[in-house]
Design an enzyme around this catalytic site. Structure first.
Site, PDB file in Angstrom:
ATOM      1  N   GLY A  17       0.789  -1.230   0.000  1.00 35.37           N
ATOM      2  CA  GLY A  17       0.000   0.000   0.000  1.00 35.37           C
ATOM      3  C   GLY A  17       0.819   1.277   0.000  1.00 35.37           C
ATOM      4  O   GLY A  17       0.370   2.302   0.506  1.00 35.37           O
ATOM      5  N   ASN A  19       1.415   3.076  -2.579  1.00 33.93           N
ATOM      6  CA  ASN A  19       0.666   4.036  -3.405  1.00 33.93           C
ATOM      7  C   ASN A  19      -0.503   4.621  -2.618  1.00 33.93           C
ATOM      8  O   ASN A  19      -0.773   5.828  -2.706  1.00 33.93           O
ATOM      9  CB  ASN A  19       0.184   3.377  -4.704  1.00 33.93           C
ATOM     10  CG  ASN A  19       1.291   3.289  -5.735  1.00 33.93           C
ATOM     11  OD1 ASN A  19       1.650   4.279  -6.373  1.00 33.93           O
ATOM     12  ND2 ASN A  19       1.868   2.101  -5.883  1.00 33.93           N
ATOM     13  N   ARG A  70     -15.318 -16.096  -9.271  1.00 32.83           N
ATOM     14  CA  ARG A  70     -14.763 -14.733  -9.262  1.00 32.83           C
ATOM     15  C   ARG A  70     -15.874 -13.687  -9.177  1.00 32.83           C
ATOM     16  O   ARG A  70     -15.788 -12.722  -8.428  1.00 32.83           O
ATOM     17  CB  ARG A  70     -13.946 -14.530 -10.546  1.00 32.83           C
ATOM     18  CG  ARG A  70     -13.223 -13.195 -10.626  1.00 32.83           C
ATOM     19  CD  ARG A  70     -12.426 -13.100 -11.920  1.00 32.83           C
ATOM     20  NE  ARG A  70     -11.379 -14.099 -12.013  1.00 32.83           N
ATOM     21  CZ  ARG A  70     -10.181 -14.010 -11.422  1.00 32.83           C
ATOM     22  NH1 ARG A  70      -9.880 -12.971 -10.693  1.00 32.83           N
ATOM     23  NH2 ARG A  70      -9.304 -14.961 -11.577  1.00 32.83           N
ATOM     24  N   ILE A  97      -7.738 -10.118 -10.654  1.00 32.90           N
ATOM     25  CA  ILE A  97      -8.325  -9.716 -11.934  1.00 32.90           C
ATOM     26  C   ILE A  97      -9.822  -9.524 -11.700  1.00 32.90           C
ATOM     27  O   ILE A  97     -10.479 -10.358 -11.075  1.00 32.90           O
ATOM     28  CB  ILE A  97      -8.054 -10.788 -13.005  1.00 32.90           C
ATOM     29  CG1 ILE A  97      -6.554 -10.829 -13.293  1.00 32.90           C
ATOM     30  CG2 ILE A  97      -8.846 -10.489 -14.271  1.00 32.90           C
ATOM     31  CD1 ILE A  97      -6.127 -11.942 -14.216  1.00 32.90           C
ATOM     32  N   LEU A  98     -10.339  -8.395 -12.170  1.00 35.63           N
ATOM     33  CA  LEU A  98     -11.752  -8.085 -11.943  1.00 35.63           C
ATOM     34  C   LEU A  98     -12.613  -8.716 -13.039  1.00 35.63           C
ATOM     35  O   LEU A  98     -12.217  -8.741 -14.212  1.00 35.63           O
ATOM     36  CB  LEU A  98     -11.944  -6.571 -11.924  1.00 35.63           C
ATOM     37  CG  LEU A  98     -11.221  -5.866 -10.768  1.00 35.63           C
ATOM     38  CD1 LEU A  98     -11.205  -4.364 -10.987  1.00 35.63           C
ATOM     39  CD2 LEU A  98     -11.871  -6.211  -9.431  1.00 35.63           C
ATOM     40  N   HIS A 114       0.008   0.421 -13.653  1.00 32.64           N
ATOM     41  CA  HIS A 114       0.724  -0.796 -14.031  1.00 32.64           C
ATOM     42  C   HIS A 114       2.199  -0.447 -14.244  1.00 32.64           C
ATOM     43  O   HIS A 114       2.513   0.503 -14.962  1.00 32.64           O
ATOM     44  CB  HIS A 114       0.129  -1.371 -15.324  1.00 32.64           C
ATOM     45  CG  HIS A 114       0.825  -2.623 -15.755  1.00 32.64           C
ATOM     46  ND1 HIS A 114       0.633  -3.820 -15.108  1.00 32.64           N
ATOM     47  CD2 HIS A 114       1.739  -2.864 -16.725  1.00 32.64           C
ATOM     48  CE1 HIS A 114       1.392  -4.744 -15.672  1.00 32.64           C
ATOM     49  NE2 HIS A 114       2.076  -4.189 -16.654  1.00 32.64           N
ATOM     50  N   THR A 146     -10.590  -1.684 -18.182  1.00 29.88           N
ATOM     51  CA  THR A 146     -11.626  -2.307 -19.003  1.00 29.88           C
ATOM     52  C   THR A 146     -11.509  -3.813 -18.766  1.00 29.88           C
ATOM     53  O   THR A 146     -10.655  -4.266 -17.999  1.00 29.88           O
ATOM     54  CB  THR A 146     -11.418  -1.977 -20.497  1.00 29.88           C
ATOM     55  OG1 THR A 146     -10.145  -2.472 -20.891  1.00 29.88           O
ATOM     56  CG2 THR A 146     -11.502  -0.477 -20.759  1.00 29.88           C
ATOM     57  N   LEU A 149      -7.135  -7.132 -19.595  1.00 26.80           N
ATOM     58  CA  LEU A 149      -6.115  -6.915 -18.565  1.00 26.80           C
ATOM     59  C   LEU A 149      -5.036  -5.917 -19.016  1.00 26.80           C
ATOM     60  O   LEU A 149      -4.384  -6.126 -20.046  1.00 26.80           O
ATOM     61  CB  LEU A 149      -5.453  -8.255 -18.208  1.00 26.80           C
ATOM     62  CG  LEU A 149      -4.391  -8.199 -17.118  1.00 26.80           C
ATOM     63  CD1 LEU A 149      -5.029  -7.871 -15.775  1.00 26.80           C
ATOM     64  CD2 LEU A 149      -3.624  -9.509 -17.045  1.00 26.80           C
ATOM     65  N   GLU A 179       5.893   6.261  -9.250  1.00 21.45           N
ATOM     66  CA  GLU A 179       4.442   6.014  -9.146  1.00 21.45           C
ATOM     67  C   GLU A 179       3.802   6.885  -8.072  1.00 21.45           C
ATOM     68  O   GLU A 179       2.666   7.329  -8.221  1.00 21.45           O
ATOM     69  CB  GLU A 179       4.178   4.542  -8.799  1.00 21.45           C
ATOM     70  CG  GLU A 179       4.469   3.598  -9.953  1.00 21.45           C
ATOM     71  CD  GLU A 179       4.118   2.152  -9.634  1.00 21.45           C
ATOM     72  OE1 GLU A 179       4.157   1.771  -8.444  1.00 21.45           O
ATOM     73  OE2 GLU A 179       3.792   1.411 -10.588  1.00 21.45           O
TER      74      GLU A 179
HETATM   75  C1  GRF Z   1       2.902  -0.991  -7.781  1.00 17.56           C
HETATM   76  O1  GRF Z   1       4.180  -1.109  -8.321  1.00 17.56           O
HETATM   77  C2  GRF Z   1       1.868  -0.974  -8.880  1.00 17.56           C
HETATM   78  O2  GRF Z   1       2.372  -0.541 -10.101  1.00 17.56           O
HETATM   79  C3  GRF Z   1       1.475  -2.401  -9.013  1.00 17.56           C
HETATM   80  O3  GRF Z   1       1.551  -2.932  -7.727  1.00 17.56           O
HETATM   81  C4  GRF Z   1       2.508  -2.198  -6.959  1.00 17.56           C
HETATM   82  C5  GRF Z   1       1.826  -1.838  -5.657  1.00 17.56           C
HETATM   83  O4  GRF Z   1       2.687  -1.359  -4.687  1.00 17.56           O
HETATM   84  N1  GRF Z   1       0.172  -2.486  -9.632  1.00 17.56           N
HETATM   85  P1  GRF Z   1       2.098  -0.772  -3.321  1.00 17.56           P
HETATM   86  O5  GRF Z   1       1.241  -1.875  -2.673  1.00 17.56           O
HETATM   87  O6  GRF Z   1       1.290   0.438  -3.621  1.00 17.56           O
HETATM   88  O7  GRF Z   1       3.301  -0.478  -2.469  1.00 17.56           O
END
Ligand code: GRF
Length: 217
Positions: A17, A19, A70, A97-98, A114, A146, A149, A179
């Site tokens: 987490g 991000n 799912r 995957i949703l 991504h 969408t 994937l 990011e």
């Molecule tokens: C990120 O590198 C993102 O691009 C990918 O998963 C990672 C998540 O990292 N989809 P965090 O859990 O936010 O540290």
């Protein structure tokens, strides 16, 4: 802002987490106009859930392993999210995957980041694959989700030059740092209404965005 209120977001995490933390920090610093209404995880041990608790944000967890199908899991998640009436669903390291049902249910309102310069390297192990291919650049892309994937319309990409003899771990950590700046920037564009999904295309300030805006780091 959507009208006179900030955009309400649900943030979905499966792991660390970091991000999510960058969103929390930027909202607290007053540089991102977002109301993080809830954090959801499919993994009860995700550190992202602790980050939500520390920030005083509601969270809930539903373990996907308890569902055979799912879509049944996705319907349970959606029902939980709906109680918070989110405008936006932000996938931040959400490793599930949703289903097409979930994507249609929140159509145009789901974002993902991504760690690759899409359309290169959808799927896993992106850093190793970029190094193995001898690429000069690598990075991360924010896109609308969408049913395909990692293939939804792209909004913003962050790019960096790969260093000589760089390891996959080092590259991954540099991509993750970018990011933390890139994703809030892309979310701000959507949360403010400047970027949206229309007829399957990303539209920015009323004009189709054929290619994402690329930011060099
Ligand atoms: C990120 O590198 C993102 O691009 C990918 O998963 C990672 C998540 O990292 N989809 P965090 O859990 O936010 O540290």
């Amino acid at each position: 802002m959507l009208g006179d209120r900030p955009c309400r977001a649900a943030i979905l995490v499966s792991g660390a987490g970091s991000n999510l933390q960058s969103f929390i920090d930027q909202v607290e610093a007053g540089v991102l106009d977002l109301d993080i209404a809830v954090v959801f995880s499919n993994n009860s041990t995700a550190y992202g859930l602790k980050r939500a608790a520390q920030a005083g944000i509601d969270s809930f967890c539903i373990e996907h392993a308890s569902f055979a199908a799912r879509e049944d899991f996705d319907r349970a998640v959606a029902a939980g999210l709906e109680t918070y009436a989110p405008d936006l669903i932000i996938l931040a390291g959400f490793m599930r995957i949703l289903s097409p049902w979930f994507v249609r249910h929140f159509e145009g309102r789901i974002l993902n980041i991504h760690p690759a310069l899409l359309p290169k390297y959808p799927g896993l192990n992106t850093h190793t694959r970029a190094l193995g291919a001898g690429d000069s650049h690598h990075g991360s892309t924010v896109h609308f989700v969408t049913a395909d994937l990692d293939a939804g319309p792209r909004i913003l990409a962050g790019r960096l030059a790969i260093e000589a003899d760089e390891s996959a771990e080092h590259l991954q950590s540099r991509v993750q740092s970018l990011e933390h700046r890139l994703y809030p920037q892309a979310v701000q564009l959507v949360a403010s209404g400047r970027v949206r999904l229309a007829n399957g295309e990303a539209v920015r300030d009323g004009k189709p965005l054929a290619e994402p805006v690329v930011v060099d780091y």
